[in-house]
Design a protein around this motif. Sequence first.
Motif, mmCIF file in Angstrom:
data_model
loop_
_atom_site.group_PDB
_atom_site.id
_atom_site.type_symbol
_atom_site.label_atom_id
_atom_site.label_comp_id
_atom_site.label_asym_id
_atom_site.label_seq_id
_atom_site.Cartn_x
_atom_site.Cartn_y
_atom_site.Cartn_z
ATOM 1 N N ASN A 307 0.809 -1.222 0.000
ATOM 2 C CA ASN A 307 0.000 0.000 0.000
ATOM 3 C C ASN A 307 0.844 1.274 0.000
ATOM 4 N N VAL A 308 2.096 1.187 -0.419
ATOM 5 C CA VAL A 308 2.901 2.395 -0.642
ATOM 6 C C VAL A 308 2.354 3.103 -1.869
ATOM 7 N N VAL A 309 2.028 4.394 -1.729
ATOM 8 C CA VAL A 309 1.423 5.141 -2.835
ATOM 9 C C VAL A 309 2.405 6.078 -3.526
ATOM 10 N N ASN A 310 3.530 6.386 -2.874
ATOM 11 C CA ASN A 310 4.498 7.284 -3.506
ATOM 12 C C ASN A 310 5.633 6.458 -4.124
ATOM 13 N N TYR A 311 6.725 7.126 -4.504
ATOM 14 C CA TYR A 311 7.814 6.470 -5.213
ATOM 15 C C TYR A 311 9.127 6.656 -4.457
ATOM 16 N N PRO A 312 9.356 5.858 -3.400
ATOM 17 C CA PRO A 312 10.604 5.954 -2.638
ATOM 18 C C PRO A 312 11.816 5.701 -3.533
ATOM 19 N N THR A 313 12.959 6.259 -3.165
ATOM 20 C CA THR A 313 14.095 6.323 -4.096
ATOM 21 C C THR A 313 15.235 5.362 -3.804
ATOM 22 N N ASP A 314 15.216 4.631 -2.708
ATOM 23 C CA ASP A 314 16.412 3.899 -2.313
ATOM 24 C C ASP A 314 16.817 2.779 -3.264
ATOM 25 N N ASN A 315 15.896 2.287 -4.089
ATOM 26 C CA ASN A 315 16.269 1.242 -5.042
ATOM 27 C C ASN A 315 16.627 1.803 -6.414
ATOM 28 N N GLY A 316 16.464 3.130 -6.597
ATOM 29 C CA GLY A 316 16.807 3.741 -7.875
ATOM 30 C C GLY A 316 15.867 3.377 -9.004
ATOM 31 N N VAL A 317 14.727 2.780 -8.682
ATOM 32 C CA VAL A 317 13.744 2.376 -9.690
ATOM 33 C C VAL A 317 12.434 3.097 -9.411
ATOM 34 N N PHE A 318 11.809 3.612 -10.458
ATOM 35 C CA PHE A 318 10.571 4.371 -10.297
ATOM 36 C C PHE A 318 9.406 3.410 -10.080
ATOM 37 N N ASP A 319 9.319 2.919 -8.843
ATOM 38 C CA ASP A 319 8.212 2.062 -8.456
ATOM 39 C C ASP A 319 7.965 2.281 -6.963
ATOM 40 N N HIS A 320 7.162 1.436 -6.351
ATOM 41 C CA HIS A 320 6.789 1.637 -4.949
ATOM 42 C C HIS A 320 7.644 0.829 -3.972
ATOM 43 N N THR A 321 8.729 0.217 -4.440
ATOM 44 C CA THR A 321 9.435 -0.766 -3.609
ATOM 45 C C THR A 321 10.718 -0.249 -2.964
ATOM 46 N N GLY A 322 11.125 0.987 -3.234
ATOM 47 C CA GLY A 322 12.424 1.462 -2.760
ATOM 48 C C GLY A 322 12.413 2.065 -1.375
ATOM 49 N N GLU A 323 11.793 1.380 -0.408
ATOM 50 C CA GLU A 323 11.692 1.933 0.950
ATOM 51 C C GLU A 323 13.024 1.863 1.695
ATOM 52 N N ARG A 324 13.213 2.802 2.599
ATOM 53 C CA ARG A 324 14.356 2.823 3.511
ATOM 54 C C ARG A 324 13.863 2.462 4.909
ATOM 55 N N LEU A 325 14.683 1.786 5.680
ATOM 56 C CA LEU A 325 14.347 1.496 7.067
ATOM 57 C C LEU A 325 14.606 2.743 7.897
ATOM 58 N N VAL A 326 13.601 3.205 8.626
ATOM 59 C CA VAL A 326 13.726 4.397 9.457
ATOM 60 C C VAL A 326 13.251 4.073 10.871
ATOM 61 N N THR A 327 13.656 4.903 11.822
ATOM 62 C CA THR A 327 13.381 4.587 13.236
ATOM 63 C C THR A 327 12.069 5.155 13.754
ATOM 64 N N SER A 328 11.531 6.198 13.120
ATOM 65 C CA SER A 328 10.291 6.783 13.643
ATOM 66 C C SER A 328 9.271 6.934 12.521
ATOM 67 N N HIS A 329 8.021 6.801 12.906
ATOM 68 C CA HIS A 329 6.921 6.838 11.946
ATOM 69 C C HIS A 329 5.720 7.530 12.587
ATOM 70 N N ILE A 330 4.829 8.035 11.759
ATOM 71 C CA ILE A 330 3.568 8.623 12.190
ATOM 72 C C ILE A 330 2.449 7.892 11.468
ATOM 73 N N TYR A 331 1.445 7.431 12.226
ATOM 74 C CA TYR A 331 0.396 6.659 11.576
ATOM 75 C C TYR A 331 -0.971 7.004 12.158
ATOM 76 N N VAL A 332 -2.007 6.671 11.389
ATOM 77 C CA VAL A 332 -3.390 6.961 11.751
ATOM 78 C C VAL A 332 -4.146 5.645 11.885
ATOM 79 N N VAL A 333 -4.832 5.485 13.012
ATOM 80 C CA VAL A 333 -5.688 4.317 13.196
ATOM 81 C C VAL A 333 -7.058 4.799 13.677
ATOM 82 N N LYS A 334 -8.061 3.949 13.489
ATOM 83 C CA LYS A 334 -9.372 4.234 14.056
ATOM 84 C C LYS A 334 -9.351 3.929 15.537
ATOM 85 N N ASN A 335 -10.036 4.759 16.336
ATOM 86 C CA ASN A 335 -10.034 4.513 17.781
ATOM 87 C C ASN A 335 -11.126 3.506 18.161
#
Length: 335
Positions: A307-335
């Motif tokens: 469900n990645v909708v943007n185009y991360p760059t770490d794999n150098g390929v214009f697709d949705h698979t080039g994610e980087r591992l990061v330590t912090s994230h912000i997310y939305v859930v239903k309560n």
Amino acid sequence: MNIIFLYIAVLTLSLSCSSKLDNSQFVPEGDVPGGGTVTDDGVIDPGHKEGDWMVYQVDEGMTWYNFETHDEVSKARQIVNVIKVDLNSGKYNICFNWAEGGMATSSVFRGRKALATINGGFEPQSIYVKTSGQTRASIVSDVIPGTDVPQWKNEGAIFTDGNQSVQVEYCCKDLNLSQTREWYANDTRSNVISSAPMLIDNFDPIGKTYIQRLGYVEGMDLSALNYENPIHHQGVRHPRTAVALTKDNEFLMITVDGRWPGKSEGMSAKELTEFIVKHFNPQYALNLDGGGSTTMCVKGYGDKTTNVVNYPTDNGVFDHTGERLVTSHIYVVKN
């Protein structure tokens, strides 16, 4: 080896909401146009056009805006994704995630059963992070790791109570590093991610002049500066991630793709500020970590597996698979 690493990362994961991480295998429920997946209730919004934006109703009080065209602010083609959450609805919790050693944004998205997730702060040596009242990062180094550039990535912060209360604040304006550390250490809120630069402070688009306030003058050769020098870092175009709050208590999560010539050029801090003001006019906005870290996941859309909708760059390929591992994230859930 990668499987072992991700398993360890899951074990050390911390979060600002009370829900437990669900590590069960994510299985898409069915293909839909645009490469997305059907949501749990079997309904997906095919979207409609509003000017230059495609608009999708992710949930009753949550909207995804997708911009993929020439942008008049930057005078370049851009791909921008924005999630807008109505905090007045009382239906959604805004949460922080901490993953010691790093984790893909999509892994957090699946594990938290989120509606949307973005990457969070810069490298942990440079920022202050607290989740569930526990300090995870505390600006441990005086300079950006691997450089002699003084720390500059903490002038603002996003705070949440793990529920519907969110603040974006220019909390450390004009403070030196020692004062900044002290300010964060003394703040009593349970969940915080510091960052910089502040882009909009009470409708004042201060991000437009950020590098000028640091000493930039017209004609300065930015390429001659260290990559981590804030004038260079925020003066040139990169993928960007940001958060914002409107006067109507709507929370925005924003990604701008970059490093894709002819497809999405990325933005400077000035361009990002002007773009956000033009299209959403929030009261407050803060730049987060960008570059190869920039990632957004939206439930029901994007890559069929992640469900990645943007185009991360770490794999150098214009697709949705080039994610980087990061330590912090912000997310939305239903309560």
